[in-house]
Design a protein around this motif. Structure first.
Motif, PDB file in Angstrom:
ATOM      1  N   PHE A 165       0.842  -1.205   0.000  1.00  0.00           N
ATOM      2  CA  PHE A 165       0.000   0.000   0.000  1.00  0.00           C
ATOM      3  C   PHE A 165       0.874   1.252   0.000  1.00  0.00           C
ATOM      4  O   PHE A 165       0.608   2.218  -0.724  1.00  0.00           O
ATOM      5  N   SER A 166       1.933   1.223   0.803  1.00  0.00           N
ATOM      6  CA  SER A 166       2.852   2.360   0.846  1.00  0.00           C
ATOM      7  C   SER A 166       3.515   2.575  -0.510  1.00  0.00           C
ATOM      8  O   SER A 166       3.667   3.715  -0.972  1.00  0.00           O
ATOM      9  N   HIS A 167       3.903   1.474  -1.156  1.00  0.00           N
ATOM     10  CA  HIS A 167       4.546   1.589  -2.478  1.00  0.00           C
ATOM     11  C   HIS A 167       3.561   2.137  -3.508  1.00  0.00           C
ATOM     12  O   HIS A 167       3.937   2.986  -4.341  1.00  0.00           O
ATOM     13  N   ILE A 168       2.318   1.664  -3.458  1.00  0.00           N
ATOM     14  CA  ILE A 168       1.308   2.168  -4.397  1.00  0.00           C
ATOM     15  C   ILE A 168       1.102   3.671  -4.193  1.00  0.00           C
ATOM     16  O   ILE A 168       0.964   4.429  -5.158  1.00  0.00           O
ATOM     17  N   GLN A 169       1.110   4.091  -2.925  1.00  0.00           N
ATOM     18  CA  GLN A 169       0.944   5.522  -2.644  1.00  0.00           C
ATOM     19  C   GLN A 169       2.113   6.340  -3.191  1.00  0.00           C
ATOM     20  O   GLN A 169       1.970   7.534  -3.461  1.00  0.00           O
ATOM     21  N   SER A 170       3.278   5.709  -3.327  1.00  0.00           N
ATOM     22  CA  SER A 170       4.450   6.434  -3.837  1.00  0.00           C
ATOM     23  C   SER A 170       4.469   6.522  -5.354  1.00  0.00           C
ATOM     24  O   SER A 170       5.240   7.303  -5.914  1.00  0.00           O
ATOM     25  N   ARG A 222       2.765 -11.780  -8.805  1.00  0.00           N
ATOM     26  CA  ARG A 222       1.973 -10.617  -9.218  1.00  0.00           C
ATOM     27  C   ARG A 222       2.170  -9.450  -8.247  1.00  0.00           C
ATOM     28  O   ARG A 222       2.271  -8.295  -8.672  1.00  0.00           O
ATOM     29  N   VAL A 223       2.231  -9.763  -6.960  1.00  0.00           N
ATOM     30  CA  VAL A 223       2.476  -8.708  -5.970  1.00  0.00           C
ATOM     31  C   VAL A 223       3.882  -8.142  -6.134  1.00  0.00           C
ATOM     32  O   VAL A 223       4.103  -6.924  -6.080  1.00  0.00           O
ATOM     33  N   PHE A 251       5.817  -4.257  -6.716  1.00  0.00           N
ATOM     34  CA  PHE A 251       6.979  -3.705  -6.012  1.00  0.00           C
ATOM     35  C   PHE A 251       8.084  -3.325  -6.991  1.00  0.00           C
ATOM     36  O   PHE A 251       8.832  -2.380  -6.761  1.00  0.00           O
ATOM     37  N   GLU A 252       8.202  -4.086  -8.066  1.00  0.00           N
ATOM     38  CA  GLU A 252       9.265  -3.826  -9.030  1.00  0.00           C
ATOM     39  C   GLU A 252       8.922  -2.706 -10.000  1.00  0.00           C
ATOM     40  O   GLU A 252       9.760  -2.308 -10.812  1.00  0.00           O
ATOM     41  N   THR A 253       7.682  -2.200  -9.907  1.00  0.00           N
ATOM     42  CA  THR A 253       7.303  -1.045 -10.721  1.00  0.00           C
ATOM     43  C   THR A 253       7.845   0.216 -10.051  1.00  0.00           C
ATOM     44  O   THR A 253       7.366   0.631  -9.008  1.00  0.00           O
ATOM     45  N   ALA A 254       8.865   0.766 -10.635  1.00  0.00           N
ATOM     46  CA  ALA A 254       9.502   1.957 -10.050  1.00  0.00           C
ATOM     47  C   ALA A 254       8.679   3.194 -10.378  1.00  0.00           C
ATOM     48  O   ALA A 254       8.131   3.326 -11.477  1.00  0.00           O
ATOM     49  N   SER A 255       8.585   4.062  -9.403  1.00  0.00           N
ATOM     50  CA  SER A 255       7.844   5.298  -9.610  1.00  0.00           C
ATOM     51  C   SER A 255       8.674   6.272 -10.441  1.00  0.00           C
ATOM     52  O   SER A 255       9.873   6.445 -10.223  1.00  0.00           O
ATOM     53  N   SER A 256       8.019   6.890 -11.404  1.00  0.00           N
ATOM     54  CA  SER A 256       8.685   7.951 -12.159  1.00  0.00           C
ATOM     55  C   SER A 256       8.791   9.227 -11.348  1.00  0.00           C
ATOM     56  O   SER A 256       9.491  10.165 -11.729  1.00  0.00           O
ATOM     57  N   LEU A 257       8.076   9.253 -10.216  1.00  0.00           N
ATOM     58  CA  LEU A 257       8.123  10.396  -9.314  1.00  0.00           C
ATOM     59  C   LEU A 257       9.231  10.153  -8.290  1.00  0.00           C
ATOM     60  O   LEU A 257       9.021   9.494  -7.278  1.00  0.00           O
ATOM     61  N   LYS A 258      10.424  10.625  -8.563  1.00  0.00           N
ATOM     62  CA  LYS A 258      11.572  10.388  -7.703  1.00  0.00           C
ATOM     63  C   LYS A 258      11.727  11.515  -6.690  1.00  0.00           C
ATOM     64  O   LYS A 258      11.784  12.684  -7.068  1.00  0.00           O
TER      65      LYS A 258
END
Length: 581
Positions: free
Chosen positions: A93-98, A305-306, A310-317
């Motif tokens: 959830f924290s990662h999705i929020q990021s 799948r989960v 996690f391995e999807t890096a945010s483009s918002l650094k």
């Protein structure tokens, strides 16, 4: 999947104790056939009732100790599995929020919900079963084979033949099933996505009488998932009958060989019964192992799948060393917001959405943004709080690139009212305090007054503590918009972004809202996005967008004289009204 096991480090003790207690239970279980063999070979032939009673009491003791070990193992396994899943869910959830809007758009809401709920439950079940049975079943299988060799080596050779065949069946089906279960989960994603769209857009579907068409579409996707599930289910279902066939063939061979060796006086009847019990234990444990492997297969598919999220890096650094920790007060004469040749292209898009935007907004200035549908108005204001990052150029706040601020500090300085008015289930107070948790009643009422929402909230029986249903469905569209505006005003942010937030308001309420915002004592820099020229004509400056480009900027009068696009929008809204009158 295995990368997720790092979240199990906090439960090392439980992860060791759970299989340990299961191994103790299995060890006691392996001793039972020897006790039964002793009763058959010594107690019954000698009619020694005392010996039989003692052996029976020993079996009862083994049973009680085994039960205690099993309960302890279940407790530790459940504690580790639930705790592990809770940590993974929090981290996910924290990662999705990021993630930025770009990644959220790519992955999709329905898929994320599936991975947060259904996949997590499957992972929890898999971890629980793994801790309890993954070591126990092989231990019993190989332990039974070793115990069989201690009784009679020649007869025990049957175990050496049976176990590899069973292992080939079990692991072959497992390896074949893993990709199929992954496909089933993808089908489930599609069904959930369609369900979510139907529930969200139920009014639109009914308005166009599309119920039957949507039912047919749902039936197709559901039937496709069902067919996939049946296919993998049939393959998994082969495991039990195949293992039973092999085990029963082994038992037939065991009884036949044992009978010949008993008749020859090489082994006793009790030894044959013990060997039979060990073969039965192998059957039970391999059936358990087969079912365990099916669950582990599903868990691995869900875990992968989960892990992919996690391995999807945010483009918002977030900057490693922020130039500024907070947004400072802007010096007099300096621009508060500055767009320096800012360009935006959405991921996988073939063309830029915004092209080379250059303008600056002074502290306390009200900037209106207008343009046709799809001209990039919402995209423009989304660059300021970094909902999206510019493809090239820069957006600066108080002279510092917005990418050089910590995201939390940046958004704390910006009060955003999104295009879609969203309220959360709870109360009016909890929604208004979303921005500032410790806001007092006086501050909340002042925000409601400015947003033209005070009157209808005071009429509610519970006032600020009146309930809000999910999405604010117990309020009208205009009431929801005014509450979201009030939420943005709490905390007096120095920058306000109102993205078409008055579309559901009448002209009188819209005018009163603009007058209240203009009279704010802190004089925030304000961006007003609207389709109405009436909502923007009193702005200090108006930006006119067309196809992602600024084609005009200035006051209302200046644009009427110089900007054809603005004049067309104005004429379409006002001259028609005059002619109709």
């Amino acid at each position: 999947m295995f990368k997720l096991l790092r979240f199990l480090k906090s439960y090392r003790k439980e992860s060791i104790l759970a299989p340990l207690f299961k191994l103790l239970e299995a060890l006691l279980e392996l001793l039972v056939p020897l006790v039964v063999a002793a009763v058959i070979d010594h107690g019954i032939p000698d009619a020694d009732k005392g010996y039989i009673v003692r052996m029976c009491l020993l079996l009862v003791l083994f049973g009680l100790l085994g039960l205690s070990c099993s309960v302890c193992a279940q407790f530790f396994a459940a504690k580790a599995a639930v705790g592990f899943t809770a940590k993974v869910r929090h981290a996910l959830f924290s990662h999705i929020q990021s993630l930025s809007y770009t990644e959220l758009d790519d992955i999709g809401t329905s898929t994320l919900i599936t991975r947060m709920t259904s996949d997590m439950n499957q992972i929890q079940n898999g971890v629980n079963l793994t801790l309890r049975l993954l070591m126990r079943s092989p231990f019993v299988v190989f332990g039974a084979m070793i115990m069989a060799f201690t009784i009679d080596a020649k007869t025990a050779l049957l175990f050496v033949l049976v176990i590899p065949v069973l292992s080939l069946i079990v692991f072959g089906i497992m390896l074949f099933s893993i990709p199929l279960y992954r496909r089933v989960q993808l089908r489930l994603d599609q069904v959930l996505s369609l369900t979510r769209q139907n529930l969200t857009g139920v009014r639109v579907i009914r308005a166009f009488c599309k119920e039957d068409e949507q039912k047919e579409q749902f039936a197709r996707k559901n039937n496709a998932m069902t067919a996939e599930q049946k296919y993998v289910g049939r393959i998994s279902a082969l495991m039990n009958p195949l293992t039973y066939i092999v085990i029963n063939l082994g038992i037939i061979g065991l009884i036949y060989t044992g009978a010949l060796r008993v008749d020859a006086g090489i082994i006793t009847q009790g030894a044959v019964v013990a060997l039979y019990n060990y073969m039965s234990q192998i059957l039970v444990e391999l059936v358990k192992l087969a079912n365990l492997i099916i669950n582990i297969t599903k868990s691995i598919a869900c875990g992968n799948r989960v892990q992919s999220v996690f391995e999807t890096a945010s483009s918002l650094k977030a900057p490693e060393r922020p130039v500024r920790e907070t947004v400072p007060d802007c010096p007099a004469g300096s621009p508060y917001v500055e767009f320096d040749h800012a360009t935006l292209r959405y991921r996988n898009a073939s063309a830029d959405m915004l092209h080379d935007l250059c303008f600056a907004a002074a502290p306390g200035e009200t900037i209106g943004v207008i343009g046709g549908t799809g001209s990039g108005k919402s995209s423009l204001v989304s660059l300021i709080p970094r909902f999206y990052d510019v493809t090239s150029g820069a957006v600066r706040l108080c002279g510092t690139d917005v990418r050089d601020y910590p995201p939390g500090a940046l958004r704390q300085a910006v009060g955003v009212v999104p295009q879609r008015a969203v309220l959360f289930s709870g109360t009016i107070r909890s929604n208004l305090c979303f921005r500032k948790e410790n806001a007092g009643d006086e501050e909340l009422w002042e925000a409601l007054r400015l947003a033209q929402a005070e009157e209808f909230v005071r009429r509610l029986p519970k006032g600020l503590d009146s309930p809000v249903s999910q999405g604010g469905k117990n309020f009208s569209g205009g009431q929801r918009q005014r509450l979201t505006i009030a939420r943005a005003l709490v905390g007096n942010p120095p920058l306000l972004i109102l993205d078409d937030s008055a579309s559901a308001l009448d002209y009188a309420t819209d005018a009163a809202l603009r007058k209240a915002l203009a009279g704010l004592p802190q004089k925030p820099c304000c961006f007003l996005v609207s389709q109405r020229t009436a909502s923007l004509m009193h702005a200090d400056r108006i930006l006119v967008l067309d196809d992602g480009r600024i084609v005009g900027q200035g006051t209302h009068k200046e644009l009427l004289a110089s900007c054809e696009v603005y004049r067309e929008i104005y004429d379409s809204q006002f001259k028609k009204e005059v002619n109709a009158g």
